[in-house]
Design a protein around this motif. Structure first.
Motif, PDB file in Angstrom:
ATOM      1  N   VAL A 105       0.979  -1.223  -0.328  1.00  0.00           N
ATOM      2  CA  VAL A 105      -0.163  -0.220   0.119  1.00  0.00           C
ATOM      3  C   VAL A 105       0.607   1.178   0.430  1.00  0.00           C
ATOM      4  N   VAL A 106       1.518   1.228  -0.441  1.00  0.00           N
ATOM      5  CA  VAL A 106       2.852   2.517  -1.134  1.00  0.00           C
ATOM      6  C   VAL A 106       2.472   3.727  -0.452  1.00  0.00           C
ATOM      7  N   PRO A 107       1.421   4.356  -0.873  1.00  0.00           N
ATOM      8  CA  PRO A 107       0.730   5.292   0.300  1.00  0.00           C
ATOM      9  C   PRO A 107       0.562   5.733   1.196  1.00  0.00           C
ATOM     10  N   MET A 108       0.989   4.086   2.256  1.00  0.00           N
ATOM     11  CA  MET A 108       1.025   4.913   3.493  1.00  0.00           C
ATOM     12  C   MET A 108       2.302   4.236   3.767  1.00  0.00           C
ATOM     13  N   ILE A 109       3.745   3.739   2.767  1.00  0.00           N
ATOM     14  CA  ILE A 109       4.344   3.127   3.418  1.00  0.00           C
ATOM     15  C   ILE A 109       5.207   4.536   4.638  1.00  0.00           C
ATOM     16  N   PRO A 110       5.451   5.776   3.674  1.00  0.00           N
ATOM     17  CA  PRO A 110       6.258   6.646   4.564  1.00  0.00           C
ATOM     18  C   PRO A 110       5.647   6.386   5.673  1.00  0.00           C
ATOM     19  N   ARG A 111       4.118   6.903   5.722  1.00  0.00           N
ATOM     20  CA  ARG A 111       3.469   7.463   6.653  1.00  0.00           C
ATOM     21  C   ARG A 111       4.443   6.307   8.323  1.00  0.00           C
ATOM     22  N   ALA A 112       3.563   4.925   7.691  1.00  0.00           N
ATOM     23  CA  ALA A 112       4.461   4.013   8.742  1.00  0.00           C
ATOM     24  C   ALA A 112       5.434   3.661   9.382  1.00  0.00           C
ATOM     25  N   GLY A 113       6.510   4.347   8.168  1.00  0.00           N
ATOM     26  CA  GLY A 113       8.401   4.517   9.019  1.00  0.00           C
ATOM     27  C   GLY A 113       7.909   5.495   9.653  1.00  0.00           C
ATOM     28  N   SER A 114       7.242   6.544   9.506  1.00  0.00           N
ATOM     29  CA  SER A 114       7.770   7.910  10.336  1.00  0.00           C
ATOM     30  C   SER A 114       6.681   7.478  11.240  1.00  0.00           C
ATOM     31  N   GLU A 115       5.757   7.615  11.713  1.00  0.00           N
ATOM     32  CA  GLU A 115       4.832   7.423  12.650  1.00  0.00           C
ATOM     33  C   GLU A 115       4.489   5.918  14.193  1.00  0.00           C
ATOM     34  N   ILE A 116       5.202   5.088  13.021  1.00  0.00           N
ATOM     35  CA  ILE A 116       4.644   3.575  13.413  1.00  0.00           C
ATOM     36  C   ILE A 116       6.181   3.580  13.846  1.00  0.00           C
ATOM     37  N   GLY A 117       7.392   3.473  12.940  1.00  0.00           N
ATOM     38  CA  GLY A 117       8.839   2.984  13.014  1.00  0.00           C
ATOM     39  C   GLY A 117       8.793   1.696  13.204  1.00  0.00           C
ATOM     40  N   SER A 136      10.827  -1.783  11.948  1.00  0.00           N
ATOM     41  CA  SER A 136      10.911  -2.742  10.631  1.00  0.00           C
ATOM     42  C   SER A 136       9.831  -2.458   9.993  1.00  0.00           C
ATOM     43  N   LEU A 137       9.777  -3.240   8.339  1.00  0.00           N
ATOM     44  CA  LEU A 137       9.039  -3.410   7.574  1.00  0.00           C
ATOM     45  C   LEU A 137       9.574  -4.502   6.586  1.00  0.00           C
ATOM     46  N   ALA A 138       8.404  -5.314   5.827  1.00  0.00           N
ATOM     47  CA  ALA A 138       8.802  -6.214   5.573  1.00  0.00           C
ATOM     48  C   ALA A 138       7.904  -5.952   4.623  1.00  0.00           C
ATOM     49  N   ILE A 139       8.005  -6.338   3.275  1.00  0.00           N
ATOM     50  CA  ILE A 139       7.248  -6.171   1.513  1.00  0.00           C
ATOM     51  C   ILE A 139       6.938  -7.678   0.233  1.00  0.00           C
ATOM     52  N   SER A 140       5.686  -8.090   1.010  1.00  0.00           N
ATOM     53  CA  SER A 140       5.408  -9.261  -0.166  1.00  0.00           C
ATOM     54  C   SER A 140       5.574  -9.058  -0.823  1.00  0.00           C
ATOM     55  N   LEU A 141       6.569  -8.816  -1.813  1.00  0.00           N
ATOM     56  CA  LEU A 141       7.406  -8.283  -3.470  1.00  0.00           C
ATOM     57  C   LEU A 141       6.690 -10.119  -4.363  1.00  0.00           C
ATOM     58  N   HIS A 142       7.193 -10.982  -4.046  1.00  0.00           N
ATOM     59  CA  HIS A 142       6.809 -12.831  -4.922  1.00  0.00           C
ATOM     60  C   HIS A 142       6.917 -12.501  -6.037  1.00  0.00           C
ATOM     61  N   ALA A 143       7.275 -11.274  -7.298  1.00  0.00           N
ATOM     62  CA  ALA A 143       7.833 -11.002  -8.181  1.00  0.00           C
ATOM     63  C   ALA A 143       8.331 -10.278  -8.673  1.00  0.00           C
ATOM     64  N   VAL A 144       8.621 -10.297  -9.414  1.00  0.00           N
ATOM     65  CA  VAL A 144      10.008  -8.820 -10.116  1.00  0.00           C
ATOM     66  C   VAL A 144       9.843  -8.245 -11.491  1.00  0.00           C
ATOM     67  N   ARG A 145       8.476  -8.935 -12.154  1.00  0.00           N
ATOM     68  CA  ARG A 145       7.957  -8.449 -12.776  1.00  0.00           C
ATOM     69  C   ARG A 145       6.277  -7.743 -12.796  1.00  0.00           C
ATOM     70  N   ASP A 146       5.742  -6.492 -13.964  1.00  0.00           N
ATOM     71  CA  ASP A 146       4.784  -6.286 -13.665  1.00  0.00           C
ATOM     72  C   ASP A 146       3.532  -7.186 -13.880  1.00  0.00           C
ATOM     73  N   ASP A 147       3.880  -8.059 -14.559  1.00  0.00           N
ATOM     74  CA  ASP A 147       2.440  -9.121 -15.433  1.00  0.00           C
ATOM     75  C   ASP A 147       2.291  -9.919 -14.591  1.00  0.00           C
ATOM     76  N   ILE A 148       3.455 -10.399 -13.633  1.00  0.00           N
ATOM     77  CA  ILE A 148       3.360 -11.411 -13.119  1.00  0.00           C
ATOM     78  C   ILE A 148       2.691 -11.450 -11.862  1.00  0.00           C
ATOM     79  N   ASP A 157      10.393   2.262  -5.046  1.00  0.00           N
ATOM     80  CA  ASP A 157      10.494   3.723  -4.677  1.00  0.00           C
ATOM     81  C   ASP A 157      10.326   3.853  -3.105  1.00  0.00           C
ATOM     82  N   ALA A 158       9.350   3.997  -2.709  1.00  0.00           N
ATOM     83  CA  ALA A 158       8.848   4.291  -1.786  1.00  0.00           C
ATOM     84  C   ALA A 158       9.468   3.112  -0.539  1.00  0.00           C
ATOM     85  N   CYS A 159       9.901   2.336  -1.272  1.00  0.00           N
ATOM     86  CA  CYS A 159      11.332   1.603  -0.165  1.00  0.00           C
ATOM     87  C   CYS A 159      12.781   2.272   0.213  1.00  0.00           C
TER      88      CYS A 159
END
Ligand code: SAH
Length: 384
Positions: free
Chosen positions: A208-220, A222-234, A252-254
């Motif tokens: 949830v990209v728009p919330m990632i900066p807020r998670a960093g500054s307001e919750i602080g 550690s962050l984990a990202i469920s990436l699971h693929a390297v290409r947008d089509d997949i 970019d958010a990361c």
């Protein structure tokens, strides 16, 4: 029905307000708040009678107006590897799961943030359950209380405490329940409350990209990202939120996540799906993609569930994939599946928010049993 208000999950100012409203005089409200805070979060008090340093009539007033009740435990299961899973209920149809994973050097509680989920990730069991609602701060913290009560893990400041880490990796998307997750984690990391350091609290998001900066500054945390693929089509297919927030925006958010450093890396979770995202070319693309981000890659063997449309990659393939990532300078631990026999492993959580016919339920249980047998055979073949 108990109509008393729960004091669990209120921040200190709100707790003070609740006491004032109940008739506690202004001059003692701040002290009473601190005392209660300590009883509730450090000692895990379950009822007011236990609060022996409070005057009897004050205890009676609290008892009359408030409660410290835990969520109701519907089922409690213990895996043969020591993992525990609880199905909890806080109202009609409001059921959610929590998992405790003991390891040699730590004990991790995997906490849910929602009943059901809106994300519909194709490989995730929770994703097949519609969102029922967000969990409240009391319900999020209630998971920790049930675990600590069961494990005898009070006071929360004990040297050898059993719950040492929290991961927001249960049911739901924590960044779609930002305020409640923030309130709960504020109490988890408060040095006078549950006192876990922010480094030991990890919030996992599907992106949830728009919330990632807020998670960093307001919750602080550690962050984990469920990436699971390297290409947008997949990724569009297996993690559909990618259509809204594609990989580039996510990374970019990361890159700008506050507090990320080599000492505090971002974890990228990558579920290994046979023939879908597990080629060695994809391993090489992965390390290119995350260049410049202080990161580690957590490879998760796919955990099956009844009706799942995928299979787990072969062990040899997971090892080769891990080696490529590792050679590029990123830690690439493979997450040992825990609690598969009780459907407690990653992506296996789900509660019955929808009414099922008894026959369908029996069939599902039988299928789950068969699956568990296949999986434990598979697990026995895996190197440890
Ligand atoms: N919604 C958040 C929090 C859930 S975390 C998020 O997506 O990050 C649960 C983790 O388990 C996620 O990384 C998820 O992608 C992963 N997962 C889901 N289903 C899985 C499965 N069947 N096998 C292995 N991992 C799975």
């Amino acid at each position: 029905m108990d109509t008393r208000a729960s004091l669990i999950g209120l921040a200190q100012p709100a707790l003070k307000d609740a006491l004032l409203a109940a008739g506690v005089p202004e001059k003692s409200a701040a002290m009473r708040t601190r005392q209660l805070w300590n009883w509730i979060y450090v000692h895990g008090a379950r009822d007011f009678a236990a609060m022996t340093n409070l005057a009897k009539d004050f205890r009676a007033l609290l008892e009359d107006k408030f409660t410290l009740a835990r969520p109701e435990v519907v089922t409690a299961q213990l895996s043969n590897d020591g993992t525990r899973k609880w199905l909890l209920r806080t109202g009609p149809g409001i059921e959610f799961e929590t998992v405790y994973i003991p390891e040699e050097d730590r004990g991790t509680l995997c906490v849910s943030s929602q009943v059901g989920c809106t994300l519909t990730c194709k490989f995730c069991h929770t994703g097949t359950q519609k969102l029922v609602r967000n969990l409240t701060p009391a319900e999020i913290l209630g998971q920790l209380f049930v675990a600590r009560d069961t494990l005898g893990d009070w006071p929360s400041t004990a040297e050898n405490r059993k719950v040492t880490n929290i991961v927001m990796m249960g049911m739901g998307e924590p960044l779609y329940n930002f305020d409640n997750v923030k309130a709960a984690l504020g109490i988890v990391t408060d040095g006078d409350a549950l006192a876990l350091s922010r480094r030991r609290v990890t919030l996992s998001t599907a992106g949830v990209v728009p919330m990632i900066p807020r998670a960093g500054s307001e919750i602080g945390s550690s962050l984990a990202i469920s990436l699971h693929a390297v290409r947008d089509d997949i990724r569009d297919v297996i993690v559909p939120i990618n259509k809204k927030y594609p990989i580039k925006e996510l990374l970019d958010a990361c890159r700008t996540y506050p507090g990320a450093s080599n000492a505090r890396r971002i974890t990228f979770e990558y579920v290994m799906l046979k023939g879908v995202n597990d080629s060695l070319a994809e391993a090489r693309e992965l390390v290119q993609l995350i260049k410049g981000i202080p990161a580690k890659i957590n490879l998760i063997p796919f955990n099956a569930w009844p009706g799942a449309p995928y299979e787990c990659s072969d062990w040899a393939q997971i090892e080769k994939f891990a080696e490529i990532v590792n050679r590029a300078g990123y830690a690439s631990p493979v997450r040992t599946p825990r609690g598969r026999d009780i459907m407690a492993a990653c992506g296996q959580l789900k509660s019955e928010s929808v009414k099922e016919r008894a026959s369908a339920r029996l069939a599902a249980e039988k299928a789950a049993d068969e699956l568990a047998a296949v999986q434990s055979a598979q697990l026995a073949r895996m190197p440890h």
